[in-house]
Design a protein around this motif. Structure first.
Motif, PDB file in Angstrom:
ATOM      1  N   GLU A  54       0.829  -1.223   0.000  1.00 53.50           N
ATOM      2  CA  GLU A  54       0.000   0.000   0.000  1.00 53.50           C
ATOM      3  C   GLU A  54       0.855   1.261   0.000  1.00 53.50           C
ATOM      4  OE1 GLU A  54      -4.139  -1.556   2.041  1.00 53.50           O
ATOM      5  OE2 GLU A  54      -2.872  -0.176   3.167  1.00 53.50           O
ATOM      6  N   VAL A  55       1.879   1.307   0.868  1.00 52.99           N
ATOM      7  CA  VAL A  55       2.692   2.545   0.892  1.00 52.99           C
ATOM      8  C   VAL A  55       3.473   2.699  -0.408  1.00 52.99           C
ATOM      9  CG1 VAL A  55       2.916   2.927   3.383  1.00 52.99           C
ATOM     10  CG2 VAL A  55       4.578   1.499   2.239  1.00 52.99           C
ATOM     11  N   ILE A  56       3.888   1.564  -0.990  1.00 55.69           N
ATOM     12  CA  ILE A  56       4.595   1.647  -2.280  1.00 55.69           C
ATOM     13  C   ILE A  56       3.649   2.188  -3.360  1.00 55.69           C
ATOM     14  CG2 ILE A  56       5.642   0.267  -4.133  1.00 55.69           C
ATOM     15  CD1 ILE A  56       6.828  -1.534  -1.907  1.00 55.69           C
ATOM     16  N   SER A  57       2.412   1.685  -3.366  1.00 52.34           N
ATOM     17  CA  SER A  57       1.429   2.165  -4.354  1.00 52.34           C
ATOM     18  C   SER A  57       1.143   3.649  -4.156  1.00 52.34           C
ATOM     19  CB  SER A  57       0.123   1.393  -4.225  1.00 52.34           C
ATOM     20  OG  SER A  57       0.294   0.065  -4.580  1.00 52.34           O
ATOM     21  N   LEU A  58       1.029   4.081  -2.895  1.00 54.18           N
ATOM     22  CA  LEU A  58       0.713   5.488  -2.631  1.00 54.18           C
ATOM     23  C   LEU A  58       1.869   6.407  -3.021  1.00 54.18           C
ATOM     24  CD1 LEU A  58      -1.185   5.156   0.746  1.00 54.18           C
ATOM     25  CD2 LEU A  58      -2.133   5.875  -1.431  1.00 54.18           C
ATOM     26  N   VAL A  59       3.092   5.957  -2.735  1.00 58.05           N
ATOM     27  CA  VAL A  59       4.259   6.756  -3.126  1.00 58.05           C
ATOM     28  C   VAL A  59       4.333   6.843  -4.647  1.00 58.05           C
ATOM     29  CG1 VAL A  59       6.784   6.634  -3.245  1.00 58.05           C
ATOM     30  CG2 VAL A  59       5.641   6.478  -1.054  1.00 58.05           C
ATOM     31  N   ASP A  60       4.055   5.711  -5.300  1.00 60.43           N
ATOM     32  CA  ASP A  60       4.062   5.680  -6.756  1.00 60.43           C
ATOM     33  C   ASP A  60       2.985   6.609  -7.312  1.00 60.43           C
ATOM     34  OD1 ASP A  60       4.765   4.748  -9.314  1.00 60.43           O
ATOM     35  OD2 ASP A  60       3.103   3.324  -9.279  1.00 60.43           O
ATOM     36  N   ALA A  61       1.806   6.600  -6.667  1.00 61.99           N
ATOM     37  CA  ALA A  61       0.696   7.437  -7.138  1.00 61.99           C
ATOM     38  C   ALA A  61       0.960   8.922  -6.930  1.00 61.99           C
ATOM     39  CB  ALA A  61      -0.590   7.045  -6.420  1.00 61.99           C
ATOM     40  N   SER A  62       1.808   9.249  -5.951  1.00 60.08           N
ATOM     41  CA  SER A  62       2.052  10.671  -5.667  1.00 60.08           C
ATOM     42  C   SER A  62       2.759  11.353  -6.825  1.00 60.08           C
ATOM     43  CB  SER A  62       2.889  10.820  -4.398  1.00 60.08           C
ATOM     44  OG  SER A  62       4.216  10.415  -4.668  1.00 60.08           O
ATOM     45  N   ASN A  63       3.550  10.559  -7.595  1.00 59.96           N
ATOM     46  CA  ASN A  63       4.264  11.125  -8.753  1.00 59.96           C
ATOM     47  C   ASN A  63       5.098  12.336  -8.365  1.00 59.96           C
ATOM     48  OD1 ASN A  63       4.258   9.755 -11.087  1.00 59.96           O
ATOM     49  ND2 ASN A  63       2.506  10.789 -12.004  1.00 59.96           N
ATOM     50  N   TYR A  64       5.607  12.333  -7.171  1.00 60.77           N
ATOM     51  CA  TYR A  64       6.305  13.512  -6.670  1.00 60.77           C
ATOM     52  C   TYR A  64       7.669  13.076  -6.146  1.00 60.77           C
ATOM     53  CZ  TYR A  64       7.116  17.762  -3.981  1.00 60.77           C
ATOM     54  OH  TYR A  64       7.648  18.907  -3.482  1.00 60.77           O
ATOM     55  N   PRO A  65       8.743  13.401  -6.862  1.00 63.38           N
ATOM     56  CA  PRO A  65      10.066  12.940  -6.441  1.00 63.38           C
ATOM     57  C   PRO A  65      10.410  13.431  -5.032  1.00 63.38           C
ATOM     58  CG  PRO A  65      10.150  13.926  -8.607  1.00 63.38           C
ATOM     59  CD  PRO A  65       8.805  14.220  -8.067  1.00 63.38           C
ATOM     60  N   GLY A  66      10.995  12.558  -4.274  1.00 62.59           N
ATOM     61  CA  GLY A  66      11.434  12.940  -2.936  1.00 62.59           C
ATOM     62  C   GLY A  66      10.412  12.653  -1.862  1.00 62.59           C
ATOM     63  N   VAL A  67       9.237  12.167  -2.250  1.00 62.39           N
ATOM     64  CA  VAL A  67       8.193  11.941  -1.241  1.00 62.39           C
ATOM     65  C   VAL A  67       8.489  10.648  -0.450  1.00 62.39           C
ATOM     66  CG1 VAL A  67       6.578  10.621  -2.684  1.00 62.39           C
ATOM     67  CG2 VAL A  67       5.701  12.016  -0.850  1.00 62.39           C
ATOM     68  N   THR A  68       8.264  10.727   0.851  1.00 64.56           N
ATOM     69  CA  THR A  68       8.430   9.552   1.712  1.00 64.56           C
ATOM     70  C   THR A  68       7.128   9.313   2.465  1.00 64.56           C
ATOM     71  OG1 THR A  68      10.737  10.136   2.057  1.00 64.56           O
ATOM     72  CG2 THR A  68       9.804   8.523   3.578  1.00 64.56           C
ATOM     73  N   MET A  69       6.694   8.087   2.508  1.00 64.72           N
ATOM     74  CA  MET A  69       5.482   7.763   3.271  1.00 64.72           C
ATOM     75  C   MET A  69       5.788   6.653   4.263  1.00 64.72           C
ATOM     76  SD  MET A  69       2.242   7.953   0.793  1.00 64.72           S
ATOM     77  CE  MET A  69       1.911   9.417  -0.171  1.00 64.72           C
ATOM     78  N   THR A  70       5.187   6.767   5.433  1.00 58.02           N
ATOM     79  CA  THR A  70       5.336   5.711   6.432  1.00 58.02           C
ATOM     80  C   THR A  70       3.950   5.312   6.935  1.00 58.02           C
ATOM     81  OG1 THR A  70       5.515   7.298   8.228  1.00 58.02           O
ATOM     82  CG2 THR A  70       7.586   6.558   7.252  1.00 58.02           C
ATOM     83  N   LYS A  71       3.827   4.090   7.392  1.00 57.39           N
ATOM     84  CA  LYS A  71       2.562   3.628   7.957  1.00 57.39           C
ATOM     85  C   LYS A  71       2.880   2.721   9.141  1.00 57.39           C
ATOM     86  CE  LYS A  71      -1.694   1.224   6.838  1.00 57.39           C
ATOM     87  NZ  LYS A  71      -2.400   0.352   5.922  1.00 57.39           N
ATOM     88  N   ALA A  72       2.283   3.038  10.294  1.00 58.06           N
ATOM     89  CA  ALA A  72       2.534   2.228  11.497  1.00 58.06           C
ATOM     90  C   ALA A  72       1.856   0.874  11.357  1.00 58.06           C
ATOM     91  CB  ALA A  72       2.007   2.950  12.720  1.00 58.06           C
TER      92      ALA A  72
END
Lengths: 179, 376
Positions: A54-72
């Motif tokens: 899920e976090v990989i899909s969301l980061v991919d969907a952001s299309n924004y270089p440099g974005v980092t997402m975390t999920k507990a």
């Protein structure tokens, strides 16, 4: 006299049989225990793979270089009272997997696929030894997340993904010393 | 001698106790194992659903690059996919659960060489032979148009609006236009009235007054109904052909396909577009050209190139002189025969099922994934 020899032979045979069936029973119960542990390891591996995907899909969907997402994520401290490890595998040609295994019995493990792509290309799973603070992982994970490989009791775990030229993703834990 | 029998009997009892205990242990652990496997199947279903709905998928191109916009690229075959996902590719941040209509249409596209088979999807999702799956995609609003009643100068189309449980949706807003081709141009006839019969039960009647139609022959030959049903932001659109000279065509990317061979090398294509204002939808039509008539790679289909494809187009009409080809952007597949690794099955095997509401071509659909283990 012949009666007592019969008793000796019978008692020794019974003891021998007791030891043999005891050993067989412990083998059977160990196989059953391993089977149950595999099931629980599979639950953990599936859960981590789901959240990582899920976090990989969301980061991919952001299309924004440099974005980092975390999920507990909530991981059990032990499985059947025993410690376990979680590893992220990116096997060339086979794809990306989460593998959960028992520390005391590495042969007892379960794998769960992260269904990203056939070749596992384009996604870099971080499963090497934890880097020291100040290294490039820490640059985008900040000081609140410690990249990790394996689990220890008493920590809050998270999955993270970062998109630069390709997606990097991994397992981490909250840094208790960070504010 | 009797003493030996006593020991043998004791030994037998011990073995029997151990065998019984082992059997009990196994039988106690089996339900736990089954529960665990079912839970894992649920999580696997959720994982696959996220991948299919949130990822664009990808396919390599001949020039060595990789495309995420594989649906409209006619050079990409189903077997070329390296990862499977139906999300709409965007240059900026993508909206979640918005699917690409071309990618979805590839799943049951009429032209064999462009269709993505369930086996290709299973391979690109790395399901191997362990799992079987099926997809269902159907509109959130179940809109049924019953056969029209033609009386003199009026045509009445009974429309039933239901939800997926079959419950009526009384407060829906229904908009309709009739399109037809006359002398090489497209003309439209707005609905003279949309009345409830009774509206409270989700029953509507869309009426057209045909007195203003100058060329009745052309109207009867090519008439096609554009119908939009809006309810609380949820929309369902139909583009249904009723003309005696109309036939099904298919649009993928900026190409139009129809069965048989091309009767003309070029021509005009009429695209019906839709837009929202307030709680209702409105239709407009634009004209572009079709060129480069060729035969599709696997034969049996003619292929035309459109000069431009309106992003909000919901229907297409093309008159080649002998037939009027009508294509719609609506998607529908349902049941085991829809898109499944075992299309011959009459029901889905016991497994896990998960669904989400998604947006395809600005319409709300239910996307349902079934997953089952091939062996437990």
């Amino acid at each position: 006299m012949p009666v007592s020899i019969t008793h000796v032979i019978g008692t020794v045979a019974l003891l021998g049989m007791l030891i043999a069936v005891g050993f067989a029973f412990s083998l059977i119960s160990s196989v059953i225990e391993a089977d149950l542990m595999k099931g629980q390891l599979g639950d953990v591996a599936e859960y981590v793979a789901l959240n990582l995907g899920e976090v990989i899909s969301l980061v991919d969907a952001s299309n924004y270089p440099g974005v980092t997402m975390t999920k507990a994520i909530e991981l059990p401290e032990t499985i059947s009272g025993k410690s376990y490890n979680i590893m992220l595998l990116n096997q060339t040609g086979l794809g990306c997997y989460v593998q959960a295994s028992m520390v005391s019995r590495p042969d007892v493990y379960a794998r769960s696929l992260i269904p990203l792509n056939i070749t596992g290309s384009g996604v870099w799973l971080r499963d090497e030894t934890v880097k020291a603070p100040g290294s490039w992982w820490w640059t985008y994970l900040g000081d609140k997340v410690i990249p990790t490989n394996g689990t220890s009791a008493g920590f809050r775990y998270l999955v993270w993904a970062h998109w630069e030229r390709e997606i990097e993703a991994g397992l981490g834990r909250e840094n208790p010393s960070a504010g | 001698m009797h003493t030996i029998y006593e020991y043998l009997f004791t030994g037998l009892i011990i073995v029997a106790i151990v065998v019984a205990s082992a059997t009990m242990l196994t039988s106690i652990s089996m339900p736990l194992k089954m529960i665990s496997e079912r839970e894992q199947l649920k999580v696997t279903t959720e994982k696959l659903l996220s991948q299919v709905l949130l990822s664009t998928g990808s396919a390599p191109l001949a020039d060595g690059t990789v495309t995420a916009d594989w649906g409209r690229n006619l050079n990409v075959a189903g077997a070329d996919l390296t990862s499977f996902g139906l999300a709409k590719q965007s240059e900026t941040t993508r909206e979640s659960f918005v699917l690409d209509v071309d990618k979805v249409q590839r799943l049951n596209f009429s032209v064999n060489s462009l269709r993505v088979e369930p086996r290709s999807v299973a391979t690109s999702l790395q399901l191997g032979n362990d799992y079987g799956f099926a997809l269902e995609i159907f509109p959130v609003l179940n809109v049924t148009v019953r056969p029209p009643k033609v009386t003199g100068s009026s045509e009445e189309y009974p429309v039933l609006v239901r939800n997926n449980e079959g419950m009526p949706i009384p407060g829906a807003s229904v908009t309709a236009e009739m399109y037809y081709i006359v002398n090489g141009y497209v003309a439209n006839l707005s609905a003279s009235s949309v009345s409830g019969t009774p509206k409270e039960l989700g029953n509507f009647t869309v009426s057209f007054d045909t007195r203003g139609v100058s060329n009745k022959t052309a109207f009867e030959r090519s008439k096609t109904l554009a119908l939009s049903v809006d309810y609380e932001g949820t929309r369902s659109i139909q583009f249904r052909r009723y003309g005696t000279g109309t036939y099904d065509a298919y649009v993928l990317g900026d190409c139009l396909f129809h069965s048989g061979s091309a009767a003309k090398s070029s021509g005009s294509i009429f695209e019906v577009i839709t837009y929202r204002r307030g709680s209702s939808s409105y239709f407009r039509n634009v004209t572009f050209t079709l060129t480069n008539a060729t035969t599709a790679a696997d034969g049996g289909y003619a292929r035309y190139q459109m000069s431009y494809l309106e992003p909000s187009a919901i229907g297409f009409m093309f008159d080649d002189g002998s037939k009027v080809w009508v294509a719609s952007r609506s998607v529908f597949f349902y049941g085991p025969g829809g898109f499944s690794t075992i299309p011959s099955a009459s029901t889905f095997p016991l497994g896990s099922q998960l669904q989400r509401v998604v947006t395809i071509a600005d319409q709300a659909y239910v996307f349902r994934l079934y997953l089952w283990r091939m062996s437990w």
